[in-house]
Write a protein that holds these residues in place. Structure first.
Motif, PDB file in Angstrom:
ATOM      1  N   CYS A   1       1.307  -1.295   4.283  1.00 21.31           N
ATOM      2  CA  CYS A   1       0.866  -2.675   4.487  1.00 21.31           C
ATOM      3  C   CYS A   1       1.117  -3.495   3.207  1.00 21.31           C
TER       4      CYS A   1
ATOM      5  N   CYS B   1      -0.045   3.342   3.512  1.00 18.96           N
ATOM      6  CA  CYS B   1       0.318   2.954   4.880  1.00 18.96           C
ATOM      7  C   CYS B   1       1.445   1.930   4.924  1.00 18.96           C
TER       8      CYS B   1
ATOM      9  N   TYR C   1      -7.128   2.102   1.709  1.00 23.11           N
ATOM     10  CA  TYR C   1      -6.795   2.927   0.543  1.00 23.11           C
ATOM     11  C   TYR C   1      -7.073   2.128  -0.737  1.00 23.11           C
TER      12      TYR C   1
ATOM     13  N   CYS D   1       0.852  -1.180   0.000  1.00 24.27           N
ATOM     14  CA  CYS D   1       0.000   0.000   0.000  1.00 24.27           C
ATOM     15  C   CYS D   1       0.894   1.239   0.000  1.00 24.27           C
TER      16      CYS D   1
ATOM     17  N   CYS E   1      -5.576  -0.126   5.706  1.00 26.73           N
ATOM     18  CA  CYS E   1      -6.095   1.240   5.835  1.00 26.73           C
ATOM     19  C   CYS E   1      -7.254   1.537   4.886  1.00 26.73           C
TER      20      CYS E   1
ATOM     21  N   CYS F   1      -6.213  -1.628   0.055  1.00 29.84           N
ATOM     22  CA  CYS F   1      -5.425  -2.006   1.222  1.00 29.84           C
ATOM     23  C   CYS F   1      -6.304  -2.650   2.291  1.00 29.84           C
TER      24      CYS F   1
HETATM   25 ZN   LIG Z   1      -2.863   0.924   3.478  1.00 31.95          ZN
END
Ligand SMILES: [Zn+2]
Length: 430
Positions: free
Chosen positions: A340, A338, A358, A335, A356, A353
Protein backbone atom coordinates in the motif's frame (compact mmCIF):
# COMPACT_ATOMS: atom_id res chain seq x y z
CA UNK A 1 22.34 -7.57 -17.64
CA UNK A 2 24.89 -4.89 -17.19
CA UNK A 3 25.67 -2.63 -14.29
CA UNK A 4 27.48 0.60 -14.65
CA UNK A 5 30.35 1.02 -12.25
CA UNK A 6 31.66 4.56 -11.82
CA UNK A 7 34.95 5.51 -10.20
CA UNK A 8 36.38 8.98 -9.70
CA UNK A 9 40.14 9.18 -9.53
CA UNK A 10 41.92 12.40 -8.53
CA UNK A 11 45.25 12.91 -10.20
CA UNK A 12 47.61 15.91 -10.21
CA UNK A 13 48.25 17.37 -13.64
CA UNK A 14 51.65 18.42 -14.76
CA UNK A 15 50.70 21.69 -16.46
CA UNK A 16 53.54 23.48 -18.27
CA UNK A 17 54.27 26.78 -16.43
CA UNK A 18 53.63 28.92 -19.47
CA UNK A 19 50.20 27.33 -20.01
CA UNK A 20 48.75 27.75 -16.52
CA UNK A 21 47.35 31.15 -17.43
CA UNK A 22 45.49 29.60 -20.37
CA UNK A 23 43.70 27.23 -18.01
CA UNK A 24 42.83 30.11 -15.67
CA UNK A 25 41.50 32.16 -18.57
CA UNK A 26 39.47 29.14 -19.71
CA UNK A 27 38.02 28.75 -16.25
CA UNK A 28 37.07 32.45 -16.10
CA UNK A 29 35.12 32.15 -19.32
CA UNK A 30 33.55 28.86 -18.22
CA UNK A 31 32.44 30.51 -14.96
CA UNK A 32 31.17 33.49 -16.89
CA UNK A 33 28.94 31.21 -19.00
CA UNK A 34 27.64 29.35 -15.94
CA UNK A 35 26.88 32.60 -14.10
CA UNK A 36 25.24 34.17 -17.14
CA UNK A 37 23.09 31.06 -17.56
CA UNK A 38 22.12 31.14 -13.90
CA UNK A 39 21.21 34.86 -14.18
CA UNK A 40 19.03 34.09 -17.17
CA UNK A 41 17.41 30.90 -15.91
CA UNK A 42 16.83 31.88 -12.27
CA UNK A 43 13.38 33.51 -12.06
CA UNK A 44 12.30 32.72 -8.54
CA UNK A 45 10.04 33.98 -6.98
CA UNK A 46 8.25 35.78 -9.81
CA UNK A 47 8.27 33.07 -12.46
CA UNK A 48 9.27 29.43 -12.93
CA UNK A 49 13.01 28.88 -13.25
CA UNK A 50 14.32 27.35 -16.45
CA UNK A 51 15.75 23.90 -15.77
CA UNK A 52 15.99 22.65 -19.34
CA UNK A 53 19.44 22.72 -20.85
CA UNK A 54 18.14 22.83 -24.41
CA UNK A 55 15.82 25.73 -23.64
CA UNK A 56 18.73 27.66 -22.16
CA UNK A 57 20.93 26.77 -25.13
CA UNK A 58 18.31 27.98 -27.61
CA UNK A 59 18.08 31.28 -25.81
CA UNK A 60 21.65 32.23 -24.90
CA UNK A 61 24.19 29.85 -26.46
CA UNK A 62 24.90 32.11 -29.44
CA UNK A 63 25.37 35.15 -27.20
CA UNK A 64 27.69 33.25 -24.89
CA UNK A 65 29.76 32.03 -27.82
CA UNK A 66 30.23 35.61 -28.94
CA UNK A 67 30.95 36.90 -25.47
CA UNK A 68 33.56 34.23 -24.72
CA UNK A 69 35.55 34.26 -27.89
CA UNK A 70 37.97 31.34 -28.01
CA UNK A 71 36.15 29.14 -25.50
CA UNK A 72 35.48 25.67 -26.95
CA UNK A 73 31.84 25.27 -28.03
CA UNK A 74 31.49 22.17 -25.88
CA UNK A 75 32.68 24.03 -22.78
CA UNK A 76 29.99 26.65 -23.35
CA UNK A 77 27.43 23.83 -23.49
CA UNK A 78 28.84 22.21 -20.36
CA UNK A 79 28.67 25.52 -18.45
CA UNK A 80 25.02 25.94 -19.48
CA UNK A 81 24.31 22.37 -18.39
CA UNK A 82 26.01 22.87 -15.04
CA UNK A 83 23.87 25.92 -14.27
CA UNK A 84 20.58 24.36 -15.41
CA UNK A 85 21.35 21.14 -13.48
CA UNK A 86 22.04 23.14 -10.33
CA UNK A 87 18.91 25.22 -10.78
CA UNK A 88 17.00 21.96 -11.21
CA UNK A 89 18.10 20.83 -7.75
CA UNK A 90 17.28 24.29 -6.34
CA UNK A 91 13.77 23.93 -7.73
CA UNK A 92 13.49 20.52 -6.02
CA UNK A 93 14.45 22.13 -2.74
CA UNK A 94 12.02 25.01 -3.17
CA UNK A 95 9.29 22.45 -3.83
CA UNK A 96 10.20 20.87 -0.51
CA UNK A 97 9.80 24.24 1.19
CA UNK A 98 13.52 24.64 1.74
CA UNK A 99 15.60 27.77 1.41
CA UNK A 100 17.89 28.19 -1.52
CA UNK A 101 19.20 30.89 -3.81
CA UNK A 102 20.51 31.37 -7.31
CA UNK A 103 23.66 29.29 -7.88
CA UNK A 104 26.88 31.27 -8.16
CA UNK A 105 30.15 30.09 -9.63
CA UNK A 106 33.38 31.40 -8.20
CA UNK A 107 35.61 28.36 -7.71
CA UNK A 108 37.82 26.76 -10.32
CA UNK A 109 36.04 23.82 -11.87
CA UNK A 110 35.75 23.03 -15.58
CA UNK A 111 33.74 20.16 -17.03
CA UNK A 112 35.47 18.29 -19.86
CA UNK A 113 33.88 15.58 -21.94
CA UNK A 114 35.50 13.82 -24.88
CA UNK A 115 34.85 16.66 -27.27
CA UNK A 116 36.86 19.23 -25.35
CA UNK A 117 39.44 16.79 -23.99
CA UNK A 118 41.31 13.74 -25.19
CA UNK A 119 41.97 11.29 -22.41
CA UNK A 120 44.96 8.99 -22.43
CA UNK A 121 46.15 6.62 -19.75
CA UNK A 122 49.14 8.80 -18.87
CA UNK A 123 48.04 12.27 -19.92
CA UNK A 124 45.14 14.43 -21.02
CA UNK A 125 44.86 17.02 -23.76
CA UNK A 126 42.56 19.88 -22.72
CA UNK A 127 40.97 22.57 -24.87
CA UNK A 128 41.80 26.06 -23.59
CA UNK A 129 41.05 29.55 -24.88
CA UNK A 130 44.51 29.38 -26.40
CA UNK A 131 44.52 25.99 -28.10
CA UNK A 132 45.09 22.60 -26.56
CA UNK A 133 47.38 21.91 -23.64
CA UNK A 134 48.79 18.49 -22.91
CA UNK A 135 49.18 17.61 -19.24
CA UNK A 136 50.84 14.47 -17.96
CA UNK A 137 49.45 12.72 -14.90
CA UNK A 138 51.49 12.67 -11.73
CA UNK A 139 51.25 8.93 -11.05
CA UNK A 140 52.67 7.05 -8.08
CA UNK A 141 55.87 5.09 -8.76
CA UNK A 142 54.10 1.86 -8.03
CA UNK A 143 50.42 2.40 -8.94
CA UNK A 144 49.54 -1.28 -8.29
CA UNK A 145 46.37 -1.43 -6.24
CA UNK A 146 46.00 2.34 -5.86
CA UNK A 147 42.96 3.93 -7.57
CA UNK A 148 45.39 5.11 -10.26
CA UNK A 149 46.53 1.58 -11.00
CA UNK A 150 43.12 -0.01 -10.72
CA UNK A 151 41.10 2.47 -12.75
CA UNK A 152 43.11 5.25 -14.40
CA UNK A 153 45.63 2.83 -15.94
CA UNK A 154 43.05 0.09 -16.48
CA UNK A 155 41.92 -0.12 -20.11
CA UNK A 156 38.62 -1.72 -19.13
CA UNK A 157 37.58 1.58 -17.52
CA UNK A 158 36.87 4.15 -20.26
CA UNK A 159 36.93 7.85 -19.35
CA UNK A 160 33.64 9.66 -18.91
CA UNK A 161 32.89 13.37 -18.49
CA UNK A 162 35.41 14.62 -15.92
CA UNK A 163 36.36 17.88 -14.22
CA UNK A 164 39.54 19.91 -13.80
CA UNK A 165 40.14 21.69 -10.50
CA UNK A 166 42.73 24.07 -9.13
CA UNK A 167 44.26 24.13 -5.66
CA UNK A 168 45.32 27.73 -5.09
CA UNK A 169 47.34 26.97 -1.94
CA UNK A 170 49.58 24.54 -3.77
CA UNK A 171 49.20 26.22 -7.17
CA UNK A 172 48.39 22.82 -8.67
CA UNK A 173 45.79 21.56 -11.12
CA UNK A 174 43.93 18.29 -10.62
CA UNK A 175 41.88 16.09 -12.87
CA UNK A 176 38.94 14.35 -11.23
CA UNK A 177 38.79 11.59 -13.80
CA UNK A 178 35.46 9.80 -13.96
CA UNK A 179 35.90 6.22 -15.11
CA UNK A 180 32.88 4.20 -16.13
CA UNK A 181 32.69 0.53 -16.79
CA UNK A 182 29.87 -1.77 -17.74
CA UNK A 183 30.02 -4.76 -15.48
CA UNK A 184 28.42 -7.82 -16.94
CA UNK A 185 26.73 -9.81 -14.22
CA UNK A 186 24.51 -11.91 -16.40
CA UNK A 187 26.27 -15.06 -15.27
CA UNK A 188 23.84 -17.55 -13.68
CA UNK A 189 25.65 -17.81 -10.40
CA UNK A 190 25.24 -14.12 -9.85
CA UNK A 191 21.75 -13.43 -11.15
CA UNK A 192 19.96 -16.63 -10.14
CA UNK A 193 21.19 -16.90 -6.61
CA UNK A 194 21.26 -13.24 -5.91
CA UNK A 195 20.47 -11.89 -2.51
CA UNK A 196 20.10 -8.17 -1.98
CA UNK A 197 20.83 -6.00 1.03
CA UNK A 198 18.83 -2.77 0.87
CA UNK A 199 20.27 0.43 2.35
CA UNK A 200 18.38 3.64 3.09
CA UNK A 201 20.53 6.75 3.63
CA UNK A 202 19.49 9.68 5.78
CA UNK A 203 20.41 13.21 6.70
CA UNK A 204 18.98 12.93 10.21
CA UNK A 205 19.15 10.25 12.79
CA UNK A 206 21.00 7.20 11.42
CA UNK A 207 23.17 7.65 8.35
CA UNK A 208 22.26 4.27 6.93
CA UNK A 209 19.59 1.70 7.75
CA UNK A 210 19.67 -1.77 6.17
CA UNK A 211 16.84 -4.08 5.15
CA UNK A 212 18.11 -6.43 7.83
CA UNK A 213 17.31 -3.84 10.48
CA UNK A 214 20.80 -2.66 11.22
CA UNK A 215 21.04 1.01 12.11
CA UNK A 216 24.41 2.46 11.20
CA UNK A 217 26.14 5.69 12.14
CA UNK A 218 24.65 8.86 13.51
CA UNK A 219 23.94 11.67 11.06
CA UNK A 220 23.17 14.14 13.83
CA UNK A 221 26.59 13.49 15.34
CA UNK A 222 28.27 14.04 11.98
CA UNK A 223 26.26 17.24 11.41
CA UNK A 224 27.06 18.48 14.89
CA UNK A 225 30.80 18.10 14.22
CA UNK A 226 30.44 19.90 10.95
CA UNK A 227 28.62 22.84 12.52
CA UNK A 228 31.29 23.14 15.23
CA UNK A 229 33.90 23.11 12.52
CA UNK A 230 32.08 25.80 10.52
CA UNK A 231 31.79 27.98 13.62
CA UNK A 232 35.51 27.77 14.37
CA UNK A 233 36.31 28.38 10.75
CA UNK A 234 34.12 31.49 10.64
CA UNK A 235 35.75 32.97 13.74
CA UNK A 236 39.24 32.26 12.40
CA UNK A 237 38.33 33.83 9.09
CA UNK A 238 37.39 37.02 10.93
CA UNK A 239 40.72 37.08 12.76
CA UNK A 240 42.50 37.26 9.42
CA UNK A 241 46.05 36.81 10.75
CA UNK A 242 48.52 34.49 9.13
CA UNK A 243 48.52 32.11 12.07
CA UNK A 244 44.73 32.12 12.04
CA UNK A 245 44.91 31.22 8.38
CA UNK A 246 47.24 28.30 9.08
CA UNK A 247 44.99 27.07 11.89
CA UNK A 248 42.05 27.45 9.54
CA UNK A 249 43.67 25.06 7.10
CA UNK A 250 44.76 22.64 9.78
CA UNK A 251 41.34 22.24 11.36
CA UNK A 252 39.89 21.93 7.85
CA UNK A 253 42.21 19.01 7.11
CA UNK A 254 41.50 17.48 10.47
CA UNK A 255 37.75 17.69 9.99
CA UNK A 256 38.11 16.22 6.49
CA UNK A 257 40.06 13.25 7.84
CA UNK A 258 37.74 12.79 10.78
CA UNK A 259 34.55 12.75 8.68
CA UNK A 260 36.11 10.49 6.06
CA UNK A 261 37.14 8.08 8.77
CA UNK A 262 33.66 8.18 10.26
CA UNK A 263 32.09 7.33 6.91
CA UNK A 264 34.64 4.54 6.44
CA UNK A 265 33.38 2.96 9.65
CA UNK A 266 29.84 3.19 8.34
CA UNK A 267 30.77 1.66 4.99
CA UNK A 268 32.54 -1.18 6.80
CA UNK A 269 29.41 -1.88 8.81
CA UNK A 270 27.31 -2.06 5.63
CA UNK A 271 29.75 -4.52 4.05
CA UNK A 272 29.82 -6.55 7.26
CA UNK A 273 26.06 -6.76 7.22
CA UNK A 274 26.01 -7.83 3.56
CA UNK A 275 28.59 -10.55 4.23
CA UNK A 276 26.86 -11.71 7.39
CA UNK A 277 23.73 -12.38 5.34
CA UNK A 278 25.57 -13.77 2.33
CA UNK A 279 24.35 -10.99 0.05
CA UNK A 280 25.48 -10.79 -3.57
CA UNK A 281 24.15 -7.26 -4.06
CA UNK A 282 23.83 -4.03 -2.09
CA UNK A 283 21.08 -1.63 -3.17
CA UNK A 284 21.11 2.11 -2.56
CA UNK A 285 18.70 4.73 -3.74
CA UNK A 286 19.82 6.90 -6.62
CA UNK A 287 21.15 10.10 -5.16
CA UNK A 288 18.54 12.46 -6.58
CA UNK A 289 16.05 11.68 -3.82
CA UNK A 290 18.65 12.20 -1.17
CA UNK A 291 19.50 15.51 -2.79
CA UNK A 292 15.89 16.60 -2.46
CA UNK A 293 15.85 15.82 1.22
CA UNK A 294 18.91 17.90 1.89
CA UNK A 295 18.55 21.40 3.23
CA UNK A 296 21.11 22.77 5.65
CA UNK A 297 24.69 22.04 4.76
CA UNK A 298 23.57 20.49 1.51
CA UNK A 299 26.95 20.32 -0.11
CA UNK A 300 28.42 18.54 2.84
CA UNK A 301 25.54 16.06 2.93
CA UNK A 302 25.84 15.40 -0.76
CA UNK A 303 29.50 14.85 -0.38
CA UNK A 304 28.95 12.52 2.59
CA UNK A 305 26.40 10.31 0.80
CA UNK A 306 28.48 10.17 -2.31
CA UNK A 307 31.59 9.33 -0.31
CA UNK A 308 29.75 6.62 1.64
CA UNK A 309 28.41 4.95 -1.49
CA UNK A 310 31.80 5.07 -3.16
CA UNK A 311 33.49 3.58 -0.11
CA UNK A 312 30.91 0.79 -0.06
CA UNK A 313 31.38 0.15 -3.78
CA UNK A 314 35.10 0.06 -3.39
CA UNK A 315 35.04 -2.38 -0.48
CA UNK A 316 32.24 -4.48 -1.96
CA UNK A 317 34.31 -5.25 -5.01
CA UNK A 318 36.83 -7.12 -2.90
CA UNK A 319 34.11 -9.56 -1.88
CA UNK A 320 32.51 -9.79 -5.31
CA UNK A 321 29.44 -7.94 -4.09
CA UNK A 322 27.72 -5.76 -6.69
CA UNK A 323 26.50 -2.32 -5.64
CA UNK A 324 23.60 -0.86 -7.60
CA UNK A 325 21.15 2.01 -7.22
CA UNK A 326 17.40 1.91 -7.69
CA UNK A 327 14.88 4.62 -8.49
CA UNK A 328 13.81 6.23 -5.26
CA UNK A 329 10.10 6.78 -6.01
CA UNK A 330 7.80 5.90 -3.12
CA UNK A 331 10.33 3.93 -1.08
CA UNK A 332 9.39 5.96 1.99
CA UNK A 333 5.62 5.90 1.47
CA UNK A 334 5.15 2.29 0.45
CA UNK A 335 4.39 -0.44 2.93
CA UNK A 336 7.07 -3.10 2.69
CA UNK A 337 4.58 -5.67 3.85
CA UNK A 338 1.46 -5.20 1.73
CA UNK A 339 2.56 -2.67 -0.87
CA UNK A 340 0.00 0.00 0.00
CA UNK A 341 1.50 3.35 -1.07
CA UNK A 342 0.17 6.41 0.70
CA UNK A 343 1.79 9.64 1.78
CA UNK A 344 -0.05 9.33 5.11
CA UNK A 345 1.73 6.04 5.81
CA UNK A 346 4.79 7.95 6.87
CA UNK A 347 4.98 10.36 9.75
CA UNK A 348 8.56 11.50 10.17
CA UNK A 349 10.48 8.56 11.67
CA UNK A 350 7.41 6.43 12.09
CA UNK A 351 5.81 4.28 9.42
CA UNK A 352 2.37 2.85 9.85
CA UNK A 353 0.46 1.31 6.98
CA UNK A 354 -3.10 2.65 6.62
CA UNK A 355 -4.08 -0.59 4.96
CA UNK A 356 -2.54 -3.51 6.84
CA UNK A 357 -1.41 -1.73 9.97
CA UNK A 358 2.24 -2.74 9.65
CA UNK A 359 4.28 -0.39 11.81
CA UNK A 360 8.05 0.09 11.81
CA UNK A 361 10.83 2.61 11.83
CA UNK A 362 10.30 4.60 8.60
CA UNK A 363 13.88 4.22 7.35
CA UNK A 364 13.86 0.50 8.01
CA UNK A 365 10.64 0.15 6.01
CA UNK A 366 12.26 2.18 3.20
CA UNK A 367 15.40 0.01 3.24
CA UNK A 368 13.27 -3.08 2.64
CA UNK A 369 11.60 -1.40 -0.32
CA UNK A 370 15.00 -0.47 -1.72
CA UNK A 371 16.08 -4.12 -1.45
CA UNK A 372 12.94 -5.40 -3.11
CA UNK A 373 13.26 -2.92 -5.97
CA UNK A 374 16.67 -4.24 -6.87
CA UNK A 375 15.53 -7.87 -6.46
CA UNK A 376 12.71 -7.14 -8.92
CA UNK A 377 15.12 -5.50 -11.31
CA UNK A 378 17.42 -8.53 -11.14
CA UNK A 379 14.51 -10.85 -11.69
CA UNK A 380 13.42 -8.95 -14.77
CA UNK A 381 16.91 -9.19 -16.15
CA UNK A 382 16.60 -12.98 -16.07
CA UNK A 383 16.02 -14.69 -19.35
CA UNK A 384 15.17 -18.02 -17.82
CA UNK A 385 12.25 -19.43 -19.87
CA UNK A 386 10.95 -21.48 -16.97
CA UNK A 387 10.86 -18.46 -14.72
CA UNK A 388 12.74 -20.45 -12.15
CA UNK A 389 15.04 -17.71 -11.04
CA UNK A 390 15.24 -16.77 -7.40
CA UNK A 391 16.01 -13.26 -6.40
CA UNK A 392 15.94 -12.71 -2.73
CA UNK A 393 16.44 -9.87 -0.40
CA UNK A 394 17.77 -10.12 3.06
CA UNK A 395 15.62 -9.30 6.06
CA UNK A 396 16.24 -9.34 9.76
CA UNK A 397 15.08 -12.88 10.16
CA UNK A 398 15.72 -14.63 6.89
CA UNK A 399 15.07 -13.73 3.29
CA UNK A 400 12.17 -12.79 1.07
CA UNK A 401 11.88 -14.29 -2.37
CA UNK A 402 10.49 -12.21 -5.18
CA UNK A 403 8.39 -14.48 -7.37
CA UNK A 404 7.59 -14.37 -11.05
CA UNK A 405 4.04 -13.07 -10.72
CA UNK A 406 5.17 -10.15 -8.65
CA UNK A 407 7.84 -9.40 -11.15
CA UNK A 408 5.49 -9.38 -14.09
CA UNK A 409 3.13 -6.84 -12.58
CA UNK A 410 5.60 -5.08 -10.33
CA UNK A 411 3.07 -5.39 -7.54
CA UNK A 412 4.69 -5.66 -4.15
CA UNK A 413 5.11 -8.82 -2.14
CA UNK A 414 2.10 -9.96 -0.19
CA UNK A 415 3.68 -12.45 2.14
CA UNK A 416 6.02 -11.45 4.90
CA UNK A 417 8.14 -14.20 6.31
CA UNK A 418 9.60 -12.19 9.10
CA UNK A 419 8.60 -13.11 12.59
CA UNK A 420 10.77 -11.02 14.84
CA UNK A 421 10.73 -8.00 12.65
CA UNK A 422 11.74 -5.33 15.13
CA UNK A 423 14.77 -3.24 14.36
CA UNK A 424 17.60 -3.23 16.88
CA UNK A 425 19.82 -0.18 16.85
CA UNK A 426 23.41 -1.21 16.23
CA UNK A 427 25.28 1.98 15.63
CA UNK A 428 28.83 2.55 14.57
CA UNK A 429 30.54 4.42 17.34
CA UNK A 430 27.37 4.82 19.32
ZN1 LIG B 1 0.63 -2.51 4.61
Amino acid sequence: MAWEVTRTVRVRLDVPDDRKSDLHATNSKFQYCANRTADWAWRYPDEDCVTSKSEAEDAIYDDLREETDGLHANLVQKAIKRATDDIDSCVDRLADGENTSKPEYDTFSIVYDKRAATYYRDKVSLATVNGRVECEYDLPDDPGRTPHGEYLLNDSYPFSTSTVHYDSEADEFYLHAVMERELDVDSPEKAEDSKVLGVDCNVNDHIAVTSTGRFIGNADYLNHHRREFEKRRASLQQTGTRSAHLTFQRIGDRFGRWSEDYLHQCSKAIIEEARLHGCTHIAFEKLERIRERISDGKKFQQWAFNALQMMVEYKAEEYGIVVDAVKPQYTSQQCSKCGCTLEENRDDQHFECRDCGYAANADYNAAKNVARKLALKLQRGQKSPTGGAFCQYALKSGVMTVNATEVASDTPVSVERESTDKPTPLGVGS
